[in-house]
Motif scaffolding. Structure first.
Motif, short mmCIF file in Angstrom:
data_model
loop_
_atom_site.label_atom_id
_atom_site.label_comp_id
_atom_site.label_asym_id
_atom_site.label_seq_id
_atom_site.Cartn_x
_atom_site.Cartn_y
_atom_site.Cartn_z
N PRO A 102 0.75 -1.33 -0.06
CA PRO A 102 0.04 0.03 0.00
C PRO A 102 0.76 1.27 0.00
CG PRO A 102 -0.82 -1.46 1.59
CD PRO A 102 0.53 -2.12 1.21
N GLN A 103 1.88 1.23 0.85
CA GLN A 103 2.77 2.46 0.75
C GLN A 103 3.22 2.91 -0.74
OE1 GLN A 103 3.02 -0.01 2.97
NE2 GLN A 103 1.98 1.06 4.70
N PHE A 104 4.01 1.81 -1.29
CA PHE A 104 4.42 2.14 -2.65
C PHE A 104 3.26 2.58 -3.52
CE2 PHE A 104 5.48 0.73 -6.87
CZ PHE A 104 6.56 1.36 -7.25
N ILE A 105 2.28 1.93 -3.59
CA ILE A 105 1.09 2.37 -4.27
C ILE A 105 0.63 3.78 -4.11
CG2 ILE A 105 -1.51 2.00 -5.10
CD1 ILE A 105 0.76 -0.01 -6.11
N LYS A 106 0.79 4.22 -3.00
CA LYS A 106 0.12 5.60 -2.54
C LYS A 106 1.40 6.49 -3.10
CE LYS A 106 -2.47 4.70 1.47
NZ LYS A 106 -2.63 5.05 2.84
N PHE A 107 2.74 6.03 -2.79
CA PHE A 107 4.00 6.88 -3.13
C PHE A 107 3.86 7.03 -4.84
CE2 PHE A 107 8.16 6.69 -4.73
CZ PHE A 107 8.73 7.85 -4.10
N LEU A 108 3.60 6.00 -5.39
CA LEU A 108 3.48 5.92 -6.78
C LEU A 108 2.64 7.04 -7.47
CD1 LEU A 108 4.55 4.98 -9.61
CD2 LEU A 108 2.87 3.06 -9.41
N THR A 109 1.40 7.01 -6.98
CA THR A 109 0.26 7.85 -7.36
C THR A 109 0.63 9.40 -7.53
OG1 THR A 109 -1.02 7.87 -5.27
CG2 THR A 109 -1.59 6.24 -7.03
N PHE A 110 1.44 9.89 -6.30
CA PHE A 110 2.00 11.15 -5.96
C PHE A 110 2.91 11.45 -7.11
CE2 PHE A 110 -0.43 10.99 -1.76
CZ PHE A 110 -0.91 12.33 -1.87
N VAL A 111 3.70 10.56 -7.35
CA VAL A 111 4.85 10.57 -8.27
C VAL A 111 4.11 11.14 -9.68
CG1 VAL A 111 6.69 9.77 -9.65
CG2 VAL A 111 6.46 9.52 -7.08
N ILE A 112 3.17 10.00 -10.03
CA ILE A 112 2.36 10.33 -11.40
C ILE A 112 1.59 11.60 -11.46
CG2 ILE A 112 0.26 9.29 -12.74
CD1 ILE A 112 1.06 6.49 -11.55
N LEU A 113 1.22 11.95 -10.37
CA LEU A 113 0.54 13.26 -10.18
C LEU A 113 1.61 14.52 -10.53
CD1 LEU A 113 -1.77 15.39 -9.80
CD2 LEU A 113 -1.33 15.18 -7.47
#
Length: 352
Positions: free
Chosen positions: A228-239
């Motif tokens: 979950p931590q990586f998925i959340k982190f990844l979405t912010f990077v995509i943003l």
């Protein structure tokens, strides 16, 4: 042979209904709202102009932001309120790279693609900073992104030493304006490319599934082997990537930047686009197409308000009303009552 049923995304009902309502309102009050003409722009090229073209133009950069904001909302159950300030940072980086040390630029010091890639890196770092605070330090997204919301514009001004550089190069201005010989605004083509890319990513990867899983139940997704931590982190990077694209469009429009006003309040529009797309602001299941359509509806509303001489200072108040309505409608208690009402009406209809 049985006919194959065509599936309709129910989330599209809300933005489509809002779009229809705005269209009917303008059609009744002022039919000239829909008038499109061909006229020369500032560069002397014949381009399409009119309110609908304005909606396509400015709605496109909002649609790009809505892509990243949808993923962040779905995964974290919160929103990034720093996107406006981060756009200012990305735009300032682009101007710094293309201008070198000159204040007024008539020939680029570095290729635009290099400036954009540097801006992407910086914006992704900003997104990573927010992502780390949210995903690993468990800080509520709106609180975590408040840091860059507060400091971002000062950072943008510091990058160019508080100077206001101007880039007078047609190839640079084409990204926020028009490609010579093409009468449709360039941001619309950029947004179309971004939408196609994210739809392909969602179709051929597990990003969408994992994002929804984390947003619905973080503990359950962890038990199923998802981080979950990586998925959340990844979405912010995509943003962050989406922010860099929007930053390029913003500074390209005028060839300069206003650190305090560039992309001001755009985070509210991006959040509203996600909500108008029928996506729960508490996270979970999402519809990317609905968010993108919601972005154009928001711009339709903004253009309508400007058409009827509403002050720019008053715009947030009108949009805030829409936000309140959508948030209330998306709460579990209201949805439950609406579901019961629908079931009751269906039962009465069957009895009759």
């Amino acid at each position: 042979m049985a006919k194959k049923k065509i599936r309709f995304n129910k989330q599209l009902i809300i933005p489509l209904a809002a779009l229809l309502a705005l269209a009917l309102f303008n059609l009744i009050v002022d039919p000239s709202f829909f008038k499109i003409t061909m006229s020369p722009n500032s560069a002397g090229h014949q381009v399409l102009s009119g309110n609908l073209i304005t909606i396509l133009d400015y709605g496109s950069e909002l649609a790009i932001l809505a892509i990243g904001m949808t993923l962040v909302t779905a995964a974290s159950g919160g929103q990034d309120i720093s996107v406006g300030a981060t756009i200012a940072i990305a735009g300032s980086v682009i101007l710094k790279v293309v201008r070198g040390d000159d204040l007024k630029v008539e020939s680029l010091h570095s290729p635009i693609i290099v400036a954009f890639l540097v801006a992407c890196l910086v914006a992704m770092l900003c997104g990573a900073f927010n992502g780390i605070l949210v995903a690993y330090f468990k800080i509520q997204p709106m609180v975590a992104t408040l840091i860059l919301f507060t400091a971002g514009r000062s950072i943008a001004a510091w990058i160019n030493k508080n100077q206001l550089p101007t880039v007078e190069v047609e190839s640079f201005k084409a990204f926020g304006g028009y490609i010579p010989g093409v009468p449709i605004p360039t941001p619309f083509f950029i947004a179309t490319i971004c939408v196609i890319i994210i739809m392909l990513v969602l179709k051929f990867t597990t990003l969408g599934l994992y994002t929804q899983s984390v947003g619905i139940n973080e503990n359950s997704s962890r038990l199923n082997g998802i981080n979950p931590q990586f998925i959340k982190f990844l979405t912010f990077v995509i943003l962050g990537v989406c922010v860099a694209v929007a930053g390029l469009i913003k500074v390209s429009r005028l060839g300069q930047i206003n650190y305090s006003n560039t992309a001001k309040d755009i985070e509210m529009d991006a959040i509203l686009a996600v909500a108008l797309g029928g996506n729960a602001l508490s996270g979970g299941k999402f519809s990317m197409i609905s968010s993108v359509l919601g972005a154009y509806v928001i711009q339709f509303l903004t253009t309508t308000l400007y058409k009827f001489k509403v002050s720019s200072d008053a715009l947030p108040a009108y949009k805030a009303v829409v936000v309140i309505m959508l948030v209330v409608l998306s709460t579990p208690i209201v949805r439950e009552k609406l579901a019961k009402l629908k079931k009751k009406m269906t039962t009465k209809k069957e009895v009759a």
